[in-house]
Design an enzyme around this catalytic site. Sequence first.
Site, PDB file in Angstrom:
ATOM      1  N   THR A 177       0.886  -1.157   0.000  1.00 41.03           N
ATOM      2  CA  THR A 177       0.000   0.000   0.000  1.00 41.03           C
ATOM      3  C   THR A 177       0.925   1.207   0.000  1.00 41.03           C
ATOM      4  O   THR A 177       2.065   1.099   0.413  1.00 41.03           O
ATOM      5  CB  THR A 177      -0.830   0.045   1.308  1.00 41.03           C
ATOM      6  OG1 THR A 177      -1.423  -1.218   1.526  1.00 41.03           O
ATOM      7  CG2 THR A 177      -1.905   1.097   1.248  1.00 41.03           C
ATOM      8  N   GLY A 229      -1.465  -2.811   5.922  1.00 33.46           N
ATOM      9  CA  GLY A 229      -1.421  -4.066   6.673  1.00 33.46           C
ATOM     10  C   GLY A 229      -2.474  -5.030   6.179  1.00 33.46           C
ATOM     11  O   GLY A 229      -3.031  -4.844   5.092  1.00 33.46           O
TER      12      GLY A 229
END
Lengths: 311, 311
Positions: A177, A229
Amino acid sequence: MKKYAIAIHGGAGTITRSGLTPELEAAYKSALSEAIEIGDKILAEGGNALDAITESVRLMENNELFNAGKGSVFNHEGKHEMDAAIMDGKTLMAGAVSGIRNLKHPVLLAKAIMEKSAHVLLANSGAADFAKDMGLEFAPDEYFFVQHRYDQLLVAREEGQIVLDHTTPGDEKKFGTVGAVALDVHGNIAAATSTGGMTNKRWGRVGDSPIIGAGTYANNATCAISCTGHGEYFIRSVVAYDVSCLMEYKGLSLKEACDIVVMKKLVKLGGEGGLIAIDAAGNIEMPFNSEGMYRAMKRSGEDLFIGIYKD
Amino acid sequence: MKKYAIAIHGGAGTITRSGLTPELEAAYKSALSEAIEIGDKILAEGGNALDAITESVRLMENNELFNAGKGSVFNHEGKHEMDAAIMDGKTLMAGAVSGIRNLKHPVLLAKAIMEKSAHVLLANSGAADFAKDMGLEFAPDEYFFVQHRYDQLLVAREEGQIVLDHTTPGDEKKFGTVGAVALDVHGNIAAATSTGGMTNKRWGRVGDSPIIGAGTYANNATCAISCTGHGEYFIRSVVAYDVSCLMEYKGLSLKEACDIVVMKKLVKLGGEGGLIAIDAAGNIEMPFNSEGMYRAMKRSGEDLFIGIYKD
């Protein structure tokens, strides 16, 4: 001179010194440095936090090293489905997109949704229609073809796994990300996140990145947060807003709130990853409970910090 | 005998006595009564909160009166795109779906995603593939055709508006959603929400219903919440988790937390709507800042309550 500050991340996971070649480590550091510098320059010239984080994220979306934009992982069908979000801490306005295909810069679409639509979250082909109306730039599948991402897909398909960013034999696990948070000289903070999600993902899986409150949140009164995450845990824990609430309702500092959410609550639930956070005083926290997190921060009058590993 | 309790809603908005015929009012009350009774029966027999809310929502998804399942509004393309979510307060597990088409019971898909996948949120055609794998029931477009919903679309198209549930000339504004929260005799609470979204919605717009923390949230330690209202404001305010945080971090009661979020914070931002909330002690709150909200509650040993208007 008013203070300003910016922090960015390029994903978290099992990132260790032994897992990265010196060349790759240098490439990540260079990419992080380039991305934070463009945002820092905007802030130094008196620009808005929103514009700074948008440009930093846009630059990372250009880089094959990161799982966002061009470097997005392949889904089960061999396509790229991307998610992004942005939030303005001054107005609490937000924009987000999930499952967008062939768009070069999902973060620009999230920003357009926030600024030019009556909505917060648009999805899939409908979101693409809106992006076309906004004149945003699309690219063919070939633009998004990155050999090592495709190799990851082939391995994941063979193993029947849905993997976070990439796990190739002997390779590290990463939650790919990108994100940015910033404070501008006007005292406003903002957050943005962009991702290609999980390699080999099926069924239109959406992670935490485009979920306001989970992967992305900003409020001048508390903090601006971008997470990276294992998205499912971040959604169930409403991670970004949890940090904000611990500050607002319990009077905790940014550091205390981040520590509780990332190092205690997420760990207890089994949620691996981290986040970057900033408050209106210019404090920055970049906690993660994984082996490493690609990250960088720069405050007015201070040196650039770039980190990858735990220490 | 351990306590149990359940509350449901069928949407909020500008619902006034003068706007409803006696026949329609009776039909709504009968539908609410039927929906809460099926959940209450499960709880009375020692069943789980999750099963009770699923059945109550499933029944409302069968009813043309409510904007969910069969009664879902038409989107801009004359199709039905539905969203749903469910969360288990005991485990903090959650499942949600957005943009699902032709599925008879989106709440059953949300539950299957929670229980049978590694994910929290699945979207669009990918979610449909998963639903097929799970053997869930699909129905052709005709099943979802409801004349008054179609009339709403024609009016909305003509006026170029995206409207929440329905606004026909002289008709009331409503935020069509259904939801349920419950406490079972085992001391567990849970929440579920299901909706067809906004009439004439475009661009794959997703509201707050499938967003964990915004439209739906459950945690045994605090509360279970299902929202109904102008989704964009509920997403930006992370409404459901905000109520939970005010209880957990500020020590407020369920009632105090609901009042602050619905009657103060949402009103200040301009967010119309309401929510139903329950805590592990069996307290129930059903606040709304609009003219009315279709709602009902039933606690073990107490009479059924059904409400539509403010007072």
